[in-house]
Design a protein around this motif. Structure first.
Motif, mmCIF file in Angstrom:
data_model
loop_
_atom_site.group_PDB
_atom_site.id
_atom_site.type_symbol
_atom_site.label_atom_id
_atom_site.label_comp_id
_atom_site.label_asym_id
_atom_site.label_seq_id
_atom_site.Cartn_x
_atom_site.Cartn_y
_atom_site.Cartn_z
ATOM 1 N N ALA A 195 0.840 -1.204 0.000
ATOM 2 C CA ALA A 195 0.000 0.000 0.000
ATOM 3 C C ALA A 195 0.874 1.252 0.000
ATOM 4 O O ALA A 195 0.529 2.266 -0.630
ATOM 5 N N ASP A 196 2.011 1.208 0.677
ATOM 6 C CA ASP A 196 2.957 2.324 0.634
ATOM 7 C C ASP A 196 3.525 2.486 -0.776
ATOM 8 O O ASP A 196 3.714 3.609 -1.261
ATOM 9 N N PHE A 197 3.812 1.358 -1.421
ATOM 10 C CA PHE A 197 4.305 1.390 -2.802
ATOM 11 C C PHE A 197 3.270 2.049 -3.716
ATOM 12 O O PHE A 197 3.603 2.882 -4.565
ATOM 13 N N TYR A 198 2.007 1.686 -3.530
ATOM 14 C CA TYR A 198 0.948 2.268 -4.350
ATOM 15 C C TYR A 198 0.814 3.770 -4.080
ATOM 16 O O TYR A 198 0.487 4.549 -4.981
ATOM 17 N N TRP A 261 9.676 1.452 0.142
ATOM 18 C CA TRP A 261 8.647 1.041 -0.808
ATOM 19 C C TRP A 261 7.861 2.229 -1.354
ATOM 20 O O TRP A 261 7.448 2.222 -2.525
ATOM 21 N N PHE A 262 7.680 3.276 -0.551
ATOM 22 C CA PHE A 262 7.069 4.492 -1.091
ATOM 23 C C PHE A 262 7.969 5.078 -2.180
ATOM 24 O O PHE A 262 7.510 5.441 -3.267
ATOM 25 N N LYS A 263 9.258 5.152 -1.870
ATOM 26 C CA LYS A 263 10.206 5.730 -2.810
ATOM 27 C C LYS A 263 10.302 4.894 -4.085
ATOM 28 O O LYS A 263 10.420 5.432 -5.194
ATOM 29 N N LYS A 264 10.220 3.564 -3.940
ATOM 30 C CA LYS A 264 10.279 2.692 -5.119
ATOM 31 C C LYS A 264 9.080 2.930 -6.028
ATOM 32 O O LYS A 264 9.206 2.974 -7.257
ATOM 33 N N GLY A 265 7.910 3.097 -5.435
ATOM 34 C CA GLY A 265 6.722 3.392 -6.226
ATOM 35 C C GLY A 265 6.829 4.739 -6.909
ATOM 36 O O GLY A 265 6.459 4.891 -8.081
ATOM 37 N N TYR A 266 7.348 5.728 -6.184
ATOM 38 C CA TYR A 266 7.501 7.075 -6.740
ATOM 39 C C TYR A 266 8.499 7.094 -7.901
ATOM 40 O O TYR A 266 8.247 7.711 -8.937
ATOM 41 N N GLU A 267 9.615 6.418 -7.726
ATOM 42 C CA GLU A 267 10.657 6.462 -8.746
ATOM 43 C C GLU A 267 10.338 5.609 -9.967
ATOM 44 O O GLU A 267 10.728 5.947 -11.086
ATOM 45 N N SER A 268 9.626 4.503 -9.776
ATOM 46 C CA SER A 268 9.350 3.605 -10.896
ATOM 47 C C SER A 268 8.019 3.910 -11.582
ATOM 48 O O SER A 268 7.927 3.855 -12.811
ATOM 49 N N GLY A 269 6.989 4.213 -10.797
ATOM 50 C CA GLY A 269 5.667 4.411 -11.371
ATOM 51 C C GLY A 269 5.125 3.152 -12.016
ATOM 52 O O GLY A 269 4.161 3.187 -12.773
ATOM 53 N N ASP A 270 5.746 2.027 -11.715
ATOM 54 C CA ASP A 270 5.421 0.756 -12.361
ATOM 55 C C ASP A 270 4.794 -0.194 -11.353
ATOM 56 O O ASP A 270 5.476 -0.697 -10.456
ATOM 57 N N MET A 271 3.523 -0.465 -11.510
ATOM 58 C CA MET A 271 2.801 -1.308 -10.577
ATOM 59 C C MET A 271 3.420 -2.691 -10.458
ATOM 60 O O MET A 271 3.347 -3.337 -9.409
ATOM 61 N N LYS A 272 4.037 -3.177 -11.527
ATOM 62 C CA LYS A 272 4.600 -4.524 -11.542
ATOM 63 C C LYS A 272 5.790 -4.673 -10.592
ATOM 64 O O LYS A 272 6.181 -5.787 -10.262
ATOM 65 N N GLN A 273 6.369 -3.556 -10.168
ATOM 66 C CA GLN A 273 7.526 -3.612 -9.280
ATOM 67 C C GLN A 273 7.123 -3.603 -7.797
ATOM 68 O O GLN A 273 7.980 -3.525 -6.927
#
Length: 282
Positions: A195-198, A261-273
């Motif tokens: 959820a943080d990633f999202y 995980w928040f930062k990974k979502g922000y930097e990638s913008g890729d749901m698959k990651q």
């Protein structure tokens, strides 16, 4: 974040000022207080503790007129547009959630809760519940000032809605009876970190939006969100509340993990990651 003058979702159930926040009194209603955990703890734990058939009173559904309500409405509209697009790209249809604004007490299909519960998502009625006074708590208790920490909170709860629509939450809950408490807590951590990633994907989306030729995302917004993510890590909260850290009782993840995980979502913008369940290193 620039939000003034931007479109709201119009899907806000505003129960502020209602008696008991719209809570139905009687009938075995349980006032749920979850201590020590931000974002309402494990939503499925709420389901296990309360009746599934609480009568729920709706407030005025639409767009609020006060600034705090308007801000939440704009954030919800942004998440609607983001996830509608993502779901469409993956051949699915996104169901837009309603956000319930309340003060003091509120009734949901997951039972009744107080403001002490913190923001939470109820899988049974697919609604997000938020007491806007929580923004002051973010600033005063957790040192996360500015408006973007609140946007992060809302986007995190919308992330739980996405998990619910995709069946992820149901899969986790299905395993609960066959796992020890420590094992289930590990799954809960993975659910929360996703959820943080999202929420990070939401930040990536906002960074691309413009208003009058300028970026909607303002300098310092991401840092504000990371400050909030760090402040509500299980390790930090436990150290502050009980003076020691018990990793087996973690349900949301450490400060480092939540920021990661928040930062990974922000930097990638890729749901698959964002597959935290199969990640080698959280």
């Amino acid at each position: 974040m620039k939000w003034l003058g931007r479109r709201g979702s119009g899907n806000i159930d505003d129960r502020r000022g209602m008696s008991g926040g719209g809570m139905a009194i009687g009938g075995g209603t349980i006032i749920l207080v979850i201590l020590g955990l931000l974002f309402g703890g494990d939503p499925q734990s709420i389901l296990d503790q309360v009746s599934q058939n609480q009568p729920v009173q709706e407030g005025k559904v639409g767009s609020p007129q006060d600034d705090a309500g308007k801000f939440a409405d704009v954030v919800l509209a942004d998440t609607d547009e983001l996830w509608t697009e993502v779901f469409r790209e993956n051949g699915k249809q996104y169901e837009r959630p309603t956000m319930v604004l309340f003060d003091d007490l509120v009734a949901s299909a997951c039972g009744s809760a107080s403001s002490a519960t913190g923001p939470f998502y109820c899988p049974s009625d697919r609604q997000i519940y938020l007491d806007l006074s929580f923004q002051a708590e973010l600033k005063n208790r957790f040192g996360a000032g500015g408006d973007f920490p609140m946007a992060y909170v809302i986007a995190h709860e919308v992330g739980h809605h996405v998990q619910n629509l995709l069946g992820v939450s149901e899969n986790v809950q299905r395993l609960r009876s066959s796992l020890s408490e420590a094992e289930y807590n590990q799954l809960s951590v993975k659910l929360e970190l996703q959820a943080d990633f999202y929420a990070g994907i939401y930040a990536n989306y906002i960074a691309k939006l413009q208003q009058n030729g300028e970026s909607v995302l303002e300098p310092g917004d991401i840092e504000e969100a990371l400050t909030a993510a760090s402040a509500i890590g299980d390790d930090r909260l436990q150290q502050q509340s009980q003076g020691r850290v018990v990793p087996d009782s973690f349900t949301h993840g450490t400060s480092e993990q939540r920021m990661k995980w928040f930062k990974k979502g922000y930097e990638s913008g890729d749901m698959k990651q964002g597959d935290t369940f199969n990640a080698r290193d959280l």
